[in-house]
Design an enzyme around this catalytic site. Structure first.
Site, mmCIF file in Angstrom:
data_model
loop_
_atom_site.group_PDB
_atom_site.id
_atom_site.type_symbol
_atom_site.label_atom_id
_atom_site.label_comp_id
_atom_site.label_asym_id
_atom_site.label_seq_id
_atom_site.Cartn_x
_atom_site.Cartn_y
_atom_site.Cartn_z
ATOM 1 N N LYS A 150 -34.389 38.663 3.697
ATOM 2 C CA LYS A 150 -35.606 38.101 4.656
ATOM 3 C C LYS A 150 -35.818 38.996 5.760
ATOM 4 C CE LYS A 150 -37.742 34.469 6.858
ATOM 5 N NZ LYS A 150 -38.054 32.969 7.048
ATOM 6 N N HIS A 172 -41.237 52.723 -38.614
ATOM 7 C CA HIS A 172 -42.358 51.770 -38.044
ATOM 8 C C HIS A 172 -41.741 50.220 -37.933
ATOM 9 C CE1 HIS A 172 -44.698 55.002 -36.754
ATOM 10 N NE2 HIS A 172 -45.062 55.391 -38.117
#
Length: 506
Positions: free
Chosen positions: A133, A271
């Site tokens: 922080k 694919h």
């Protein structure tokens, strides 16, 4: 870095993973830093001759409750959270005799490895979050991999840059987020919910790929934090960097290869769909038979095998353009032959791990489901026709069923002698899937098996299997016209098995 009126810069060091921490602390001390530490980390540093200030000496409060309360103290968090540009904060520090802390080095216990209430850390995440922080002043390091860069910057510049502190803060919040996610998962498992009310996913980037699904897209492979994937142990022995589709198809191929039973097996994926799969007595024969299913579609495909690659298999691949080959081992002679195919990516990999949940994003939403598993307990299969499959036909049914579960829906798979000979994938109706499979089989399905990933809604699908020469059929059953389909099978003298389990795949 800041420093208090009477103290040099201070680093609070408390780590579970002690990789590199002694060298880090020694080099910080050489730069004039003070080291605050506690517990096992303090003992390890002291044993290495690093001057250490115990946390209890800083706080004036010894740890209590078997270590549950140790760093949760105003002196620690005041030292971390103070904004030294704020006169009020500076006054508070002075009135309470608190010295600023300029760097936190901390990583948390890997909760997933041995979860329990006592392994839920409170002080560690609290001080990591406090430092993150206040990253405009405080540095926070949660990954040993970051130690060298942090030390280099401190030794070169005397302080960490704003950009570095911000990057480290982001990594810190990702670290605590993954830790909390592990606890959430543990509590969820205790409740026995398959689909919990929340799913916490923290993804760690592991590899930037050549490109995404198309060259104009960027792509990367991530790992779920705290979990292990077979990709983490895989190594690429040759070839260009992997693209998004290379990874996607390789994963599908590797999982299918390991689902085809205990005999030598090979699969070819194109694919995302199998265009070849076979089982044989040796891996070279298995590969050749898998390739024979659909040589046209196999061009530029992904090959995976569940046995070491031999020179005979490498020779069989010599004239086939293949994008990726995956195996657990390679003979030296095979690697020499494969090395002549410069565009072939060769992967060495451990067996794939089992997945519990599948997640698919939908913009700002997501679909989550349990993983589709294929039940191969033949005792649960129901023969619904007058004719019963032979043992050889059951072997073909099993192969066809395993492959069909990994083919995009709607699908039909035709197999003979444990070799897929025709695969119709991804069609909007089952008739077209069957037609495509039969065309690709070109008569090779005679006497073999037909698998349908879902029930036949009409008898025309069954009739198409008969026209292709199939002698036996496997499907889930469950259609309102099941009897019509059963009657058709009996008319054709075919056997048919209902599994009671559908395997749609989208």
């Amino acid at each position: 870095m800041s420093q208090g009126a009477d103290h040099p810069p201070r680093a609070l060091v408390s780590v579970y993973d002690k990789t590199g921490v002694i060298d880090l602390a020694q080099r910080l001390v050489a730069l004039g830093w003070e080291i605050i530490s506690s517990g096992g980390t303090a003992a390890a540093l002291a044993d290495a001759g690093v001057p250490v200030i115990p946390v209890e000496e800083v706080t004036g409060a010894p740890e209590m409750m078997d270590g549950r309360v140790k760093t949760v103290h105003p002196v620690i968090h005041g030292g971390l959270l103070a904004d030294l540009s704020n006169p009020g904060h500076v006054k508070d520090l002075a009135e309470r005799g608190i010295e600023p802390i300029d760097l936190v080095v901390s990583n948390l216990y890997p909760f997933r490895s041995d979860p329990s209430v006592e392994q839920i850390d409170i002080g560690g995440p609290a001080m990591v979050r406090a430092a993150a922080k206040n990253h405009e002043r405080v540095g926070v390091v949660v990954q040993p991999d970051d130690y060298p860069a942090v030390l280099e910057e401190l030794e070169r510049d005397g302080a960490l840059s704003d950009a570095t502190r911000r990057r480290l803060a982001r990594a810190a919040y990702a670290h605590t987020s993954a830790y909390d996610a592990a606890i959430v998962d543990w509590l969820t498992d205790a409740d026995g919910e398959e689909l919990p009310p929340t799913v916490a996913l923290t993804l760690e980037r592991q590899e930037v790929l050549r490109y995404g699904e198309n060259p104009h897209q960027t792509g990367a492979r991530y790992r779920i934090a705290g979990q292990s994937s077979w990709w983490d142990q895989a190594s690429q022995l040759q070839g260009k960097a992997m693209s998004y589709l290379n990874v996607f198809d390789a994963d599908a191929a590797w999982r299918l290869a390991h689902s085809l039973g205990d005999d030598p097996a090979a699969v070819v994926i194109k694919h995302a769909n199998p265009c070849g799969a076979a089982v044989a007595d040796d891996i070279a024969a298995a590969y050749q038979r898998a390739h024979e299913c659909d040589p046209v579609s196999a061009f530029g495909g992904i090959v995976a095998v569940n046995r070491p690659v031999t020179a005979a298999m490498a020779e069989a691949m010599a004239d086939v353009f293949t994008e990726v080959l995956i195996a657990s081992e390679y003979d030296e002679a095979a690697l020499a032959l494969l090395g002549k195919k410069k565009n072939l990516r060769v992967l060495h990999a451990p067996p794939p791990e089992a997945a519990e949940l599948e997640v698919r994003t939908l913009g700002g939403a997501a679909l989550v489901q349990t993983t589709d598993t294929v039940t191969m307990d033949r005792s649960t299969w129901q023969v619904v026709t007058e004719r019963v499959p032979t043992d050889d036909q059951r072997a073909d049914l099993e192969l066809a069923w395993r492959v069909a579960a990994r083919v995009g829906s709607n699908c039909i798979v035709l197999a003979k002698d444990r070799q897929a000979v025709g695969i119709g994938a991804g069609q909007q109706n089952r008739r077209d899937a069957g037609r495509i499979a039969a065309e690709k089989a070109a008569g090779r399905a005679a006497g073999g098996a037909c698998a349908s990933d879902a029930f036949f809604p009409f008898r025309d699908g069954l009739d198409a299997a008969a026209e292709a020469g199939c002698a036996t059929v496997i499907q889930p059953g469950g259609s309102v016209r099941d009897q019509e389909v059963i009657d058709a099978a009996n008319e054709h003298g075919m056997s048919m098995v209902f599994t009671g389990e559908r395997h749609f795949r989208h």
